[in-house]
Design a protein around this motif. Sequence first.
Motif, PDB file in Angstrom:
ATOM      1  N   ASP A   1       0.811  -1.215   0.000  1.00 27.39           N
ATOM      2  CA  ASP A   1       0.000   0.000   0.000  1.00 27.39           C
ATOM      3  C   ASP A   1       0.844   1.265   0.000  1.00 27.39           C
ATOM      4  N   PHE A   2       0.250   2.349  -0.496  1.00 21.37           N
ATOM      5  CA  PHE A   2       0.800   3.704  -0.445  1.00 21.37           C
ATOM      6  C   PHE A   2       2.213   3.807  -1.007  1.00 21.37           C
ATOM      7  N   ALA A   3       2.403   3.327  -2.231  1.00 18.36           N
ATOM      8  CA  ALA A   3       3.655   3.464  -2.987  1.00 18.36           C
ATOM      9  C   ALA A   3       4.848   2.802  -2.309  1.00 18.36           C
ATOM     10  N   GLN A   4       4.615   1.665  -1.695  1.00 15.43           N
ATOM     11  CA  GLN A   4       5.704   0.889  -1.094  1.00 15.43           C
ATOM     12  C   GLN A   4       5.849  -0.410  -1.868  1.00 15.43           C
ATOM     13  N   LYS A   5       7.083  -0.724  -2.256  1.00 14.59           N
ATOM     14  CA  LYS A   5       7.372  -1.947  -2.994  1.00 14.59           C
ATOM     15  C   LYS A   5       8.388  -2.779  -2.224  1.00 14.59           C
ATOM     16  N   VAL A   6       8.268  -4.082  -2.385  1.00 15.57           N
ATOM     17  CA  VAL A   6       9.251  -5.007  -1.838  1.00 15.57           C
ATOM     18  C   VAL A   6       9.720  -5.875  -2.992  1.00 15.57           C
ATOM     19  N   ILE A   7      11.035  -5.939  -3.164  1.00 12.25           N
ATOM     20  CA  ILE A   7      11.624  -6.744  -4.227  1.00 12.25           C
ATOM     21  C   ILE A   7      12.237  -7.989  -3.601  1.00 12.25           C
ATOM     22  N   LEU A   8      11.784  -9.141  -4.032  1.00 11.95           N
ATOM     23  CA  LEU A   8      12.313 -10.423  -3.570  1.00 11.95           C
ATOM     24  C   LEU A   8      13.268 -10.914  -4.654  1.00 11.95           C
ATOM     25  N   ASP A   9      14.554 -10.891  -4.347  1.00  5.64           N
ATOM     26  CA  ASP A   9      15.598 -11.205  -5.326  1.00  5.64           C
ATOM     27  C   ASP A   9      16.083 -12.639  -5.128  1.00  5.64           C
ATOM     28  N   PHE A  10      15.956 -13.450  -6.176  1.00  9.56           N
ATOM     29  CA  PHE A  10      16.370 -14.850  -6.144  1.00  9.56           C
ATOM     30  C   PHE A  10      17.632 -15.084  -6.963  1.00  9.56           C
ATOM     31  N   SER A  11      18.433 -14.053  -7.212  1.00 15.20           N
ATOM     32  CA  SER A  11      19.594 -14.190  -8.091  1.00 15.20           C
ATOM     33  C   SER A  11      20.692 -15.063  -7.491  1.00 15.20           C
ATOM     34  N   GLN A  12      20.783 -15.138  -6.170  1.00 19.12           N
ATOM     35  CA  GLN A  12      21.780 -15.989  -5.542  1.00 19.12           C
ATOM     36  C   GLN A  12      21.110 -17.290  -5.107  1.00 19.12           C
TER      37      GLN A  12
END
Length: 128
Positions: A29-40
């Motif tokens: 909500d309210f312009a908040q993002k969570v990036i879940l990075d699986f590159s490793q």
Amino acid sequence: MEKDQILNFLIKYDYKYTVDSASITVNLDFAQKVILDFSQPGKLIIIDQLTGWNFLTGLIQMSLKNAMIYNFVCAVILAFLFLNLPLSYSGVNFIPIYLLFMLWVLLFSGYYLVKLESFKSQIMALKS
């Protein structure tokens, strides 16, 4: 941690997300993002961002930690300016404006922090 497990969780709880080759970007909500990075392999990296028009930084995109530091520095500068303004020609009292600004920052910092940590704990609970 499997990417499919997290995708099932996001679908189950109706989160808005986009999937890239090595990451999942979840819109909270309210312009908040969570990036879940699986590159490793075998390691999940969680990155938070405040984007677009958010209540802490306006148009500036940054992480929640940097937004809290940014607002602290702004609060110190505003306090210094408000205390040193010559008010002999003006009857304006800036203390209520400053207190309103501080209340705004504390409320939305708390909201964004609780939302982020709650999401992180739900994702980490999937691991076990």
